[in-house]
Design a protein around this motif. Structure first.
Motif, PDB file in Angstrom:
ATOM      1  N   CYS A  26      -6.198  18.609  -0.700  1.00 56.39           N
ATOM      2  CA  CYS A  26      -6.222  17.962   0.700  1.00 56.39           C
ATOM      3  C   CYS A  26      -5.803  18.778   1.922  1.00 56.39           C
ATOM      4  O   CYS A  26      -5.622  18.311   3.075  1.00 56.39           O
ATOM      5  N   PHE A  31     -13.273  20.080   5.028  1.00 55.38           N
ATOM      6  CA  PHE A  31     -14.128  18.830   4.849  1.00 55.38           C
ATOM      7  C   PHE A  31     -14.379  17.944   5.847  1.00 55.38           C
ATOM      8  O   PHE A  31     -14.003  18.098   6.961  1.00 55.38           O
ATOM      9  N   PRO A  38     -11.473  11.388   4.982  1.00 58.23           N
ATOM     10  CA  PRO A  38     -11.176  10.642   6.208  1.00 58.23           C
ATOM     11  C   PRO A  38     -11.623  11.255   7.664  1.00 58.23           C
ATOM     12  O   PRO A  38     -12.297  10.300   8.512  1.00 58.23           O
ATOM     13  N   ASN A  49      -3.608  11.803   5.965  1.00 63.21           N
ATOM     14  CA  ASN A  49      -2.989  10.898   5.028  1.00 63.21           C
ATOM     15  C   ASN A  49      -2.195  11.626   3.912  1.00 63.21           C
ATOM     16  O   ASN A  49      -1.566  11.116   3.185  1.00 63.21           O
ATOM     17  N   LEU A  50      -1.921  12.926   3.932  1.00 61.10           N
ATOM     18  CA  LEU A  50      -1.306  13.634   3.117  1.00 61.10           C
ATOM     19  C   LEU A  50       0.049  13.489   3.394  1.00 61.10           C
ATOM     20  O   LEU A  50       0.631  13.790   4.573  1.00 61.10           O
ATOM     21  N   CYS A  56      -0.883  11.069  -1.627  1.00 59.85           N
ATOM     22  CA  CYS A  56      -2.051  10.238  -0.656  1.00 59.85           C
ATOM     23  C   CYS A  56      -1.474   9.032  -0.048  1.00 59.85           C
ATOM     24  O   CYS A  56      -1.359   8.174  -0.793  1.00 59.85           O
ATOM     25  N   ILE A  58      -3.154   6.892   1.230  1.00 56.59           N
ATOM     26  CA  ILE A  58      -4.049   5.607   1.102  1.00 56.59           C
ATOM     27  C   ILE A  58      -4.612   5.535  -0.497  1.00 56.59           C
ATOM     28  O   ILE A  58      -5.891   5.204  -0.524  1.00 56.59           O
ATOM     29  N   CYS A  70     -13.088  12.068  -1.597  1.00 56.46           N
ATOM     30  CA  CYS A  70     -11.666  12.080  -2.201  1.00 56.46           C
ATOM     31  C   CYS A  70     -12.041  11.642  -3.658  1.00 56.46           C
ATOM     32  O   CYS A  70     -11.294  12.334  -4.501  1.00 56.46           O
TER      33      CYS A  70
HETATM   34  S1  SF4 Z   1      -7.327  10.837   2.011  1.00 54.31           S
HETATM   35 FE1  SF4 Z   1      -5.710  11.246   0.479  1.00 54.31          FE
HETATM   36  S2  SF4 Z   1      -7.059  12.120  -1.303  1.00 54.31           S
HETATM   37 FE2  SF4 Z   1      -8.277  12.296   0.465  1.00 54.31          FE
HETATM   38  S3  SF4 Z   1      -8.151  14.168   1.359  1.00 54.31           S
HETATM   39 FE3  SF4 Z   1      -6.571  12.839   2.411  1.00 54.31          FE
HETATM   40  S4  SF4 Z   1      -4.651  12.868   1.258  1.00 54.31           S
HETATM   41 FE4  SF4 Z   1      -6.263  13.991   0.005  1.00 54.31          FE
END
Ligand code: SF4
Length: 274
Positions: A26, A31, A38, A49-50, A56, A58, A70
């Motif tokens: 993450c 990405f 996200p 979101n980390l 995570c 979410i 993800c």
């Molecule tokens: S949304 Fe959650 S699983 Fe996806 S990259 Fe972000 S922290 Fe990682």
């Protein structure tokens, strides 16, 4: 005819355990929103979101929020190897001056784990027994490299190792296909979005094929090769994948299925498969 010899022990260490990692995937990876993450982000930048404890925020809503990138990602266990073994529990957040090095090491170790995954599966193929010695040597070399010090890992010639592994994997596929009567069956030129409901896909070589959104409901995949195939949104409901070859957890996570789908014994049902 059995394709694999069951051996639970050889799959040890090949399952990702996020509780022993520090959110490396993450953070370390680049990405994009378009690929089901996200937000667009650069490598080395933590996902929005980390959380501070590397969970995570979410996690329980990934499916609802359509975070397909993800859901489909799997590190094969590379994350915990880097965090717990190579850096002995120290994380990129605790040693910020080494964070870039940690991320670079993670990317190399991920590639090594991915190659090791395929080699381990090749070792379990009954038809590939003549290659056993060569496969074991490559796996031992792989395990050794994944225990090197970070500077040695970063100077590895991964491409040279990958070519040697690919050479053996190709031979394993050839031996596999020789043993399956239906193996020469023509693979449809266009699989993407196609409807193959109820067909016997046994022995087909689907390596690197785009299977996106194809319907494989109730299909049988005895000795079918999935090496590098793109399974996003492919429907495997009620299908028999128990003897599929080179199918990964990431490919399963990216696809659709249900509890009636039969999976290879070393893979797990994604929580989204009801
Ligand atoms: S949304 Fe959650 S699983 Fe996806 S990259 Fe972000 S922290 Fe990682």
């Amino acid at each position: 005819m059995m394709i694999h010899e069951r051996n639970d022990k050889i799959w040890e260490h090949m399952k990702s355990d996020c509780s022993k990692c520090s959110g490396l995937c993450c953070t370390a990876l680049f990405f994009s929103k378009m690929d089901g993450f996200p937000k667009d982000k650069a490598s080395g930048q933590p996902c929005v979101n980390l959380l501070k404890d590397y969970r995570c925020k979410i996690h329980s809503q990934l499916e609802k929020q359509k975070m397909k990138g993800c859901i489909g990602y799997d590190c094969f266990g590379a994350g915990q190897q880097v965090t717990q073994v190579i850096y002995q529990g120290q994380t990129w957040n605790e040693i910020p001056n080494q964070s870039k090095e940690i991320f670079d090491v993670f990317i190399v170790v991920f590639h090594l784990y991915q190659i090791r995954y395929y080699l381990i599966e090749a070792l379990s193929l009954i038809s590939a027994r003549p290659l056993e010695k060569s496969i074991k040597c490559l796996i031992e070399e792989n395990v050794e490299m994944c225990h090197y010090r970070p500077d040695s890992i970063l100077s590895l010639d991964i491409e040279e190792y990958r070519q040697r592994a690919n050479h053996i994997l190709k031979q394993a596929c050839r031996l596999l296909q020789q043993g399956i009567p239906s193996a020469n069956k023509k693979v449809p030129a266009n699989l993407l979005g196609g409807n193959f409901k109820g067909q016997d896909m046994s022995g087909a070589d689907l390596s690197t094929k785009l299977l996106i959104a194809a319907n494989f409901e109730k299909c049988r995949f005895h000795g079918t090769v999935f090496l590098g195939a793109d399974t996003r949104d492919a429907n495997f409901k009620n299908a028999d994948l128990s003897e599929a070859v080179f199918l990964t957890q990431g490919q399963v996570n990216s696809a659709k299925g249900n509890r009636n789908t039969k999976l290879p014994y070393h893979l797990e049902y994604p929580p989204t498969w009801k």
